[in-house]
Design a protein around this motif. Structure first.
Motif, PDB file in Angstrom:
ATOM      1  N   ASP A 124       0.817  -1.216   0.000  1.00  0.00           N
ATOM      2  CA  ASP A 124       0.000   0.000   0.000  1.00  0.00           C
ATOM      3  C   ASP A 124       0.854   1.272   0.000  1.00  0.00           C
ATOM      4  OD1 ASP A 124       0.981  -0.301   2.537  1.00  0.00           O
ATOM      5  OD2 ASP A 124      -0.948  -0.147   3.571  1.00  0.00           O
ATOM      6  N   SER A 125       2.177   1.133  -0.120  1.00  0.00           N
ATOM      7  CA  SER A 125       3.063   2.301  -0.199  1.00  0.00           C
ATOM      8  C   SER A 125       2.935   2.951  -1.565  1.00  0.00           C
ATOM      9  CB  SER A 125       4.520   1.898   0.032  1.00  0.00           C
ATOM     10  OG  SER A 125       4.711   1.356   1.321  1.00  0.00           O
ATOM     11  N   LYS A 126       3.028   4.253  -1.583  1.00  0.00           N
ATOM     12  CA  LYS A 126       2.922   4.989  -2.840  1.00  0.00           C
ATOM     13  C   LYS A 126       4.259   5.520  -3.324  1.00  0.00           C
ATOM     14  CE  LYS A 126      -1.478   4.348  -2.667  1.00  0.00           C
ATOM     15  NZ  LYS A 126      -2.060   3.258  -3.507  1.00  0.00           N
ATOM     16  N   ASP A 127       5.298   5.377  -2.510  1.00  0.00           N
ATOM     17  CA  ASP A 127       6.585   5.940  -2.889  1.00  0.00           C
ATOM     18  C   ASP A 127       7.585   4.845  -3.251  1.00  0.00           C
ATOM     19  OD1 ASP A 127       6.631   5.007  -0.327  1.00  0.00           O
ATOM     20  OD2 ASP A 127       7.639   6.733   0.546  1.00  0.00           O
ATOM     21  N   GLY A 128       8.796   5.265  -3.558  1.00  0.00           N
ATOM     22  CA  GLY A 128       9.855   4.346  -3.930  1.00  0.00           C
ATOM     23  C   GLY A 128      11.163   5.094  -4.052  1.00  0.00           C
ATOM     24  N   MET A 129      12.209   4.392  -4.444  1.00  0.00           N
ATOM     25  CA  MET A 129      13.491   5.057  -4.652  1.00  0.00           C
ATOM     26  C   MET A 129      13.340   6.064  -5.789  1.00  0.00           C
ATOM     27  SD  MET A 129      17.254   3.366  -5.325  1.00  0.00           S
ATOM     28  CE  MET A 129      16.945   2.801  -7.010  1.00  0.00           C
ATOM     29  N   PRO A 130      13.770   7.305  -5.600  1.00  0.00           N
ATOM     30  CA  PRO A 130      13.580   8.327  -6.628  1.00  0.00           C
ATOM     31  C   PRO A 130      14.172   7.922  -7.974  1.00  0.00           C
ATOM     32  CG  PRO A 130      14.324   9.323  -4.581  1.00  0.00           C
ATOM     33  CD  PRO A 130      14.427   7.839  -4.390  1.00  0.00           C
ATOM     34  N   PRO A 131      13.456   8.141  -9.059  1.00  0.00           N
ATOM     35  CA  PRO A 131      13.981   7.830 -10.391  1.00  0.00           C
ATOM     36  C   PRO A 131      15.292   8.549 -10.697  1.00  0.00           C
ATOM     37  CG  PRO A 131      11.617   8.227 -10.499  1.00  0.00           C
ATOM     38  CD  PRO A 131      12.054   8.605  -9.110  1.00  0.00           C
ATOM     39  N   SER A 132      15.563   9.633  -9.989  1.00  0.00           N
ATOM     40  CA  SER A 132      16.807  10.376 -10.213  1.00  0.00           C
ATOM     41  C   SER A 132      18.037   9.618  -9.719  1.00  0.00           C
ATOM     42  CB  SER A 132      16.740  11.737  -9.516  1.00  0.00           C
ATOM     43  OG  SER A 132      16.507  11.574  -8.117  1.00  0.00           O
TER      44      SER A 132
END
Length: 461
Positions: free
Chosen positions: A109-117
């Motif tokens: 249910d997390s909406k984030d992740g490691m930044p694409p940058s």
């Protein structure tokens, strides 16, 4: 090795032979000039969970042989004692704290992740002509913009997070998706009480879609191995980068039929023996295809054992504590590096090394350009891999999961709620003798260093 276990290995070899993934010994092919790289990453495998590190109750003949033919590390650590920041550190050569990660794991249910940058090993190698694949666990965000295919991997086959989780309805289903256990599309799309109803029932993905739910976890190690071998075979003219991330021995534990009951240690031992078999399949295939001398293989773990799971958990012996912890058992893990003709045989390396070092080392070996405008925490340990320990790069410091622990040289400082702790890891690997009262100046200098480092860990770096 017992006769029954040998039969199990033979049966698995027959399975792979039937689908064309193992071959008779063939004439070596011309290897690519740039080295191929395979990183095999286990989940929750402790320092004491491999035969050549002292494991008992099961056998790891292929890993033991890998160590004899290569290098076994005794002071190798991950960047965190829990999997999400650990995996980020491996792939980027940076502490996840640098982009603001809070030290926790992502859930369905997390909406984030490691930044694409953030720049991964795969992204770094693409300009060098590498084909890249991830087979196995990702756990750096399952939203489309965070998936492996958005971070430099040409191909992805695996589960998007830990195997004790559940479905994420927002991940699209493939047109020909397979539903198991009597579950349906409606079940998959219904997020209500997902943790209670569907825990341990995780989706299997290919590229950006779910192709099976829930995946039969008894077959995961075997299917991952088949997929990894297929990728190597398709790209044997290289160069290629394969990140092979096993789901286990993270709980729940599963082993395929040939390995069930094969060890004295119970299901945990069965699982490790199947992972060992998998490593053997990879190394044998590299040898058979004439790829071994041009392929660096690194075997390690994301963090220490989940000790609270008792009989289902491994061991960090002789280290203190395990997963989640700032003690050595949390992030010091087994590591074996293998590349015949490049890495000297039967070497034991006591140099302080880390998963953070893998990216800069691969850059050095492949001629790839290091990520620009990035503070890297890893070091190029090419001299170490060559056996030149005297010219190993010097690490300025090592951080742990929390913001309350740091290592400089052999000295380690920890601040807990109740006390200050200081250990000399050269003489006390098990962290049993708190020397804080004996060396107040050392405590003061390390506390100051820790504060300075923490202040610099900012998203903008």
């Amino acid at each position: 090795m017992s006769n029954s276990l040998l039969k199990n290995f033979d049966l698995h070899k027959c399975i792979l032979s039937a689908i064309g993934l193992t071959t008779a010994v063939m004439q070596p092919i011309h290897a690519a000039q740039k080295p191929n790289v395979i990183v095999i990453y286990t989940d929750d495998l402790g320092y004491g969970d491999v035969g050549c590190y002292g494991a008992e109750g099961y056998e790891t003949p292929h890993l033991d042989q890998m160590a004899k033919e290569g290098m076994r590390f005794t002071d190798f650590s991950t960047s965190s004692s829990i999997c999400t920041p650990s995996r980020a550190g491996l792939l980027t050569g940076r502490y996840a704290k640098r982009w603001g990660h809070n030290g926790k794991v992502y859930f369905p249910d997390s909406k984030d992740g490691m930044p694409p940058s953030e720049i991964t090993i795969a992204e770094m190698l693409k300009p060098q002509g590498y084909q890249t694949a991830l087979v196995g666990k990702w756990h750096l965000g399952h939203q489309p913009q965070y998936l492996p295919t958005a971070q430099g991997f040409d191909y992805y086959f695996g589960i998007p997070y830990s195997n004790d989780m559940w479905q994420a309805p927002e991940i699209p289903l493939a047109k020909n998706v397979i539903f198991n256990d009597g579950l349906t599309r409606d079940d998959y799309l219904d997020p209500k009480q997902a943790t209670a109803k569907f825990r341990n029932r995780v989706p299997l993905m290919q590229r950006t879609e779910v192709i099976e739910w829930p995946v039969d976890q008894t077959q995961l190690t075997r299917r991952y191995t088949e997929e990894a071998l297929a990728f190597i075979r398709e790209n044997e003219n290289g160069p290629f980068f394969l990140y092979f991330a096993h789901a286990m021995p993270h709980i729940p534990l599963y082993a395929s039929e040939p390995f069930k009951g094969s060890s004295e240690r119970g299901l945990f031992g069965d699982v490790i023996q199947e992972i060992d078999w998998s490593v053997g399949q990879i190394l044998s295939f590299l040898n058979e295809r004439g790829l071994a001398e041009n392929t660096l293989v690194v075997f390690t773990s994301d963090n220490g054992p989940w000790l609270q799971k008792k009989t289902e958990a491994g061991s960090a012996d002789p280290l203190r504590n395990g997963k989640f912890s700032d003690y050595e058992g949390g992030c010091r893990v087994p590591c074996i590096a293998w590349q015949p003709g490049f890495i000297p045989t039967n070497q034991v390396c006591n140099v302080n090394t880390s998963t953070l070092d893998i990216l800069p080392t691969i850059a050095s070996l492949s001629g790839a350009e290091l990520p620009k405008n990035r503070v890297l925490d890893g070091l190029d340990i090419t001299p170490v891999l060559k056996g030149d320990f005297g010219n190993a790069p010097k690490r300025d410091y090592q951080l742990y999961r929390s913001k309350n622990a740091i290592r400089v040289g052999d000295w380690k400082y920890l601040k807990t709620k109740n006390k200050i702790e200081l250990y000399n890891l050269a003489s006390d690997t098990s962290e049993q003798q708190n020397l804080a009262d004996n060396y107040p100046e050392k405590v003061s200098s390390l506390a100051k260093k820790l504060a300075e480092v923490n202040a610099k860990m900012r998203r903008s770096q």
